[in-house]
Structure formats: structure tokens, C-alpha cells
Design an enzyme around this catalytic site. Structure first.
Site, PDB file in Angstrom:
ATOM      1  N   HIS A  72       5.696  48.265  14.861  1.00  0.00           N
ATOM      2  CA  HIS A  72       4.625  49.152  14.635  1.00  0.00           C
ATOM      3  C   HIS A  72       3.550  48.588  15.141  1.00  0.00           C
ATOM      4  O   HIS A  72       2.885  47.904  15.030  1.00  0.00           O
ATOM      5  CB  HIS A  72       4.488  49.132  12.931  1.00  0.00           C
ATOM      6  CG  HIS A  72       5.772  49.965  12.186  1.00  0.00           C
ATOM      7  ND1 HIS A  72       5.749  50.081  10.960  1.00  0.00           N
ATOM      8  CD2 HIS A  72       6.893  50.198  12.821  1.00  0.00           C
ATOM      9  CE1 HIS A  72       6.960  50.688  10.483  1.00  0.00           C
ATOM     10  NE2 HIS A  72       7.399  50.548  11.532  1.00  0.00           N
ATOM     11  N   TYR A 201      -0.189  53.588   3.307  1.00  0.00           N
ATOM     12  CA  TYR A 201      -0.643  52.962   2.262  1.00  0.00           C
ATOM     13  C   TYR A 201      -1.474  54.067   1.485  1.00  0.00           C
ATOM     14  O   TYR A 201      -2.615  54.754   2.232  1.00  0.00           O
ATOM     15  CB  TYR A 201      -1.349  51.893   2.428  1.00  0.00           C
ATOM     16  CG  TYR A 201      -0.716  50.550   2.892  1.00  0.00           C
ATOM     17  CD1 TYR A 201      -0.516  49.582   2.007  1.00  0.00           C
ATOM     18  CD2 TYR A 201      -0.416  50.446   4.195  1.00  0.00           C
ATOM     19  CE1 TYR A 201       0.435  48.593   2.363  1.00  0.00           C
ATOM     20  CE2 TYR A 201       0.348  49.445   4.405  1.00  0.00           C
ATOM     21  CZ  TYR A 201       0.491  48.443   3.601  1.00  0.00           C
ATOM     22  OH  TYR A 201       1.388  47.132   4.040  1.00  0.00           O
ATOM     23  N   PRO A 293       2.319  41.664  -2.672  1.00  0.00           N
ATOM     24  CA  PRO A 293       2.777  42.136  -1.393  1.00  0.00           C
ATOM     25  C   PRO A 293       2.002  43.131  -0.590  1.00  0.00           C
ATOM     26  O   PRO A 293       2.353  43.745   0.411  1.00  0.00           O
ATOM     27  CB  PRO A 293       4.137  42.822  -1.967  1.00  0.00           C
ATOM     28  CG  PRO A 293       3.846  43.257  -3.261  1.00  0.00           C
ATOM     29  CD  PRO A 293       2.981  42.190  -3.937  1.00  0.00           C
ATOM     30  N   LYS A 297       1.585  39.225   3.563  1.00  0.00           N
ATOM     31  CA  LYS A 297       1.492  38.130   3.942  1.00  0.00           C
ATOM     32  C   LYS A 297       2.312  36.755   3.257  1.00  0.00           C
ATOM     33  O   LYS A 297       2.467  35.721   3.959  1.00  0.00           O
ATOM     34  CB  LYS A 297       0.226  37.568   3.400  1.00  0.00           C
ATOM     35  CG  LYS A 297      -0.779  38.335   4.161  1.00  0.00           C
ATOM     36  CD  LYS A 297      -1.053  38.212   5.601  1.00  0.00           C
ATOM     37  CE  LYS A 297      -1.713  39.320   6.376  1.00  0.00           C
ATOM     38  NZ  LYS A 297      -1.603  39.651   7.640  1.00  0.00           N
ATOM     39  N   TYR A 385      -4.245  42.158   9.386  1.00  0.00           N
ATOM     40  CA  TYR A 385      -3.106  42.608   8.989  1.00  0.00           C
ATOM     41  C   TYR A 385      -1.775  42.034  10.034  1.00  0.00           C
ATOM     42  O   TYR A 385      -0.708  41.647   9.788  1.00  0.00           O
ATOM     43  CB  TYR A 385      -2.915  44.146   9.271  1.00  0.00           C
ATOM     44  CG  TYR A 385      -1.758  44.775   8.484  1.00  0.00           C
ATOM     45  CD1 TYR A 385      -1.906  45.261   7.219  1.00  0.00           C
ATOM     46  CD2 TYR A 385      -0.429  44.818   9.014  1.00  0.00           C
ATOM     47  CE1 TYR A 385      -0.856  45.638   6.369  1.00  0.00           C
ATOM     48  CE2 TYR A 385       0.646  45.514   8.300  1.00  0.00           C
ATOM     49  CZ  TYR A 385       0.456  45.915   7.054  1.00  0.00           C
ATOM     50  OH  TYR A 385       1.432  46.285   6.524  1.00  0.00           O
TER      51      TYR A 385
END
Length: 406
Positions: A72, A201, A293, A297, A385
Site C-alpha cells: 500500500h 480509517y 493496534p 506498530k 506510519y
């Protein structure tokens, strides 16, 4: 039994450490309380940072990940009914994430250790640590009712939050810091085609939702729920209705429904143990820290821990020096706390807290608006991220398929 490094726990941290040390000719024995079938069959999500992907590839265990993982370049943030894409690849100079489940990473690492003749002892009961302040620490355990002992140079405690390793560090030098969040995640595996090319998200007035991928046939999705709720209260119809309410957007995007083959509710918390070492014992992964979550990480921190530890052990066996080992906690905790900060920020920005006032909820929306409209804010999210660098101050370690070198 005698080995150089005794490793407790056959999760990502323990297996990766064993694999990295094997590449340097350092002997290990891994002991695990569960069976091989259980560790390989326990379904866990997995979003791999660029550094984790690079290390798996460089150490020779990334072939299946490259074939089956989903790369991604970005993620999408949804709020007020609209989605906004964060182009992580563009903002970080080409770094990406790979969606590849944790249990698949474990399968690859177990296969590599078995192929190399590595020793993994499954179904080990009543594990205990002894003499960790000496130069010959010991691991004792039972296997099929028989007592066993491993004499080591070092012990790596990679046995998770509930394992015995962290507890072997005396309370007087161990500080534990924790935050429990007032919400949980209801996670499902659903037999549907991929819903979206990248993760979504969602911040919604009814609560957070995350739309993820697993394979061309099975997808992983999450809903924010009360952590004390009973999964029996959530029928498949109720779950899909709630996902539609939170994720369907004003541009016509709608969730794809299908049979739900697994569902459960997990609570969310943050946890850090300081210190991560005592005598000849070093702890890594979930034994030392837990993250919610939201920031993806957990596995990545485990890999970065053992990256530092493997280099410290390599330095010791090559030169007799303990400079990296002596700084192990300090080096790891610097990265861990940055990951904790990011995970906390993502979690508090995206979840609807029942204790929030309308003012606080509006601040969440303003934060999301800023993150998605500011290059600087988007870059900060993207950098964290895709993963901060694996670093050991003062050293420049490089991985290739055969060795670590300074």
C-alpha cells in the site's frame, strides 16, 4: 543443554532473533509453550513497516511476503462522510507498507529455522529463569513431564505480556507504565472481495471503524465497541449495519457484505516496561511493550527490538564488547516511546470517547481536517506510519542475505 542464546517465545521477536543470530553463526535454542500448529494458526493482523519488510527481505525470509503481501502506498482517513488520502509513498521518498498477516510471518520464520536445522522446542511447560545476574543464566522447563535445563550466555525474553521473562527483572529496577482505553475493537474476518485498495480509517459519531485487507477472498474489518460488551450481542446483521453506517460515504462508496467467518472483541491499552534488561536477560516485543493496534506498530516494534539486540550480541561475540548490549534499553525505548506517541495520537484522534463533550469531538474533527489539508501534518503521519528508521546511534549496521556487518 547448552547454547549461546536461549530464547523464550516463538513469536515474531523470538523467531526473528533466532534467525538473525543464525546468519551470524550464533547458536540459539527457542522454547515455546504452545504447539507449532497453534502459533502458525492463530490469526493476527499485520501491517509491516518499510524497515520490517527490508529486514525480512535482506535476511532471506521475504519471498512469500513479496508474492502474497499487499503493498500500500497510502491510507485513507474518513470523517464527516468524506475520505481523504494520505500518499505515504510520495511524502516519505518512496516508503510504503505491506499488509501481510503476523501468523504468515511466523510461518516463514519457523520454516526458515527448521530448514536451517534450528532448534525450536514446542509445548514447553512451567518455564522459569534462573541465575540471570551470572555469566551462565539458565532456563528451566518441563516437556512431556520431564524437567529440562538450558544453560546460556544470554537469555532473550520474547514471551509476551504474560510470560515469565519480564517478571524475572526485580521490581526495584522495573517500572511499568500503562494506559487503558475506554473502548475496544470488534474484529471480523469476512469472505468478501477487497473493499478498497488501501486501508480506510474512519472517525464517525457512532464510533471508529477500520477497513483493511487480508487476501483476495477474505478481508479484515474492525468496529469500535464497548470493551466489556459480549460478542454474542453482535449478530452478523448488526455488524454489517454498523459498518454501513460508519463507512458508507457520500461519494457512493458502500461496504461489501459476505459471510463472517470469525469475530471477537479485544480491549485496547498501551504498556511500556522500563528497563528492558537485567544482567544477562533482555526482553523484547510484547514482553516489554504493548500498543493499541490503531498505529499498526506492535509487530514492527518487536522486529526493531531484536534488530538492536542481534547487533548487540553480534558485537559481543565478534569483539567481546558490550557497548550496544549495555545501551539496549535506552536505544529501544527511544523508538518505542515515539511509536507509543504515534499510536496514542492516532487512537485518540480517531475514536469516539463517550466521555467527550461536543467541544472535544469538534477538536477531533479539526485535527483530522488539519492532518489532511497540511503537507507538514500529512508528512508527519506518513513518516510515522511507514516506520521510523531502525537505528543504533554511533553504528552503521547493514543487512544482506548472508551477514550483518558494521
Amino acid at each position: 543443554m547448552r547454547t549461546q542464546v536461549g530464547i523464550i517465545g516463538a513469536g515474531p521477536a523470538g523467531l526473528m532473533l533466532s534467525h538473525l543470530l543464525h546468519l551470524q553463526g550464533i547458536e540459539t535454542i527457542v522454547i515455546e509453550k504452545r504447539s507449532r500448529e497453534e502459533i502458525e494458526g492463530t490469526i493476527r493482523a499485520g501491517v509491516l513497516e518499510q524497515g520490517t519488510v527490508d529486514l525480512l527481505n535482506a535476511s532471506g525470509v521475504g519471498e512469500r511476503m513479496l508474492k502474497e503481501g499487499h503493498i500500500h502506498q497510502g491510507i485513507e482517513l474518513q470523517f464527516n462522510g468524506n475520505r481523504h488520502r494520505i500518499n505515504m509513498e510520495e511524502l516519505t521518498g518512496g516508503k510504503k507498507i505491506t499488509v501481510y498477516a503476523q501468523h504468515e510471518v511466523i510461518k516463514d520464520l519457523v520454516a526458515a529455522r527448521v530448514q536451517a536445522g534450528g532448534k525450536i522446542i514446542f509445548n514447553a511447560d512451567h518455564v522459569s529463569l534462573h541465575d540471570i545476574e551470572t555469566e551462565e543464566p539458565k532456563i528451566r522447563f518441563e516437556k512431556e513431564g520431564m524437567g529440562n535445563e538450558i544453560v546460556c550466555d544470554f537469555i532473550a525474553g520474547c514471551d509476551g505480556f504474560h510470560g515469565p521473562s519480564r517478571q524475572a527483572i526485580p521490581n526495584i529496577i522495573r517500572t511499568e507504565k500503562q494506559k487503558v482505553y475506554p473502548f475496544g475493537w470488534l474484529g471480523i474476518l469476512a469472505e468478501t472481495p477487497p473493499v478498497n485498495p488501501e486501508l480506510i480509517y474512519t472517525n464517525h459519531e457512532r464510533g471508529f471503524a477500520l477497513i483493511s485487507t487480508r487476501s483476495p477472498e477474505v478481508q479484515r474489518h474492525y468496529l469500535q465497541v464497548d470493551p466489556n460488551d459480549d460478542i454474542k450481542n453482535w449478530s452478523d446483521d448488526r455488524i454489517w449495519t454498523e459498518l454501513h453506517a460508519r463507512v458508507d460515504s457520500e461519494d457512493g462508496f458502500k461496504m461489501k457484505e459476505g459471510p463472517i467467518i470469525q469475530k471477537n472483541i479485544v480491549s485496547m491499552r498501551s504498556f511500556v516496561c522500563e528497563t528492558m534488561q537485567h544482567g544477562r536477560l533482555f526482553i523484547a516485543g510484547d514482553a516489554a511493550h504493548i500498543v493499541p493496534p490503531t498505529g499498526a506498530k506492535g509487530l514492527n516494534l518487536a522486529i526493531s527490538d531484536v534488530y538492536v539486540l542481534s547487533n548487540g550480541l553480534l558485537q559481543f561475540y565478534q569483539s567481546g564488547k558490550k557497548e550496544i548490549l549495555d545501551q539496549y534499553s535506552e536505544i529501544c525505548l527511544r523508538r518505542i516511546w515515539k511509536a507509543q506517541r504515534f499510536s496514542y495520537w492516532m487512537t485518540t484522534m480517531l475514536h469516539r470517547d463517550v466521555n467527550h463533550s461536543s467541544y472535544e469531538y469538534q477538536i477531533q474533527l479539526a485535527e483530522l481536517d488539519y492532518v489532511t489539508s497540511s503537507i507538514a501534518a500529512s508528512t508527519s503521519l506518513a513518516e510515522n506510519y511507514v516506520g521510523l528508521p531502525f537505528e543504533i546511534p554511533g553504528y552503521n549496521f547493514k543487512m544482506n542475505s548472508a551477514s550483518l556487518s558494521v
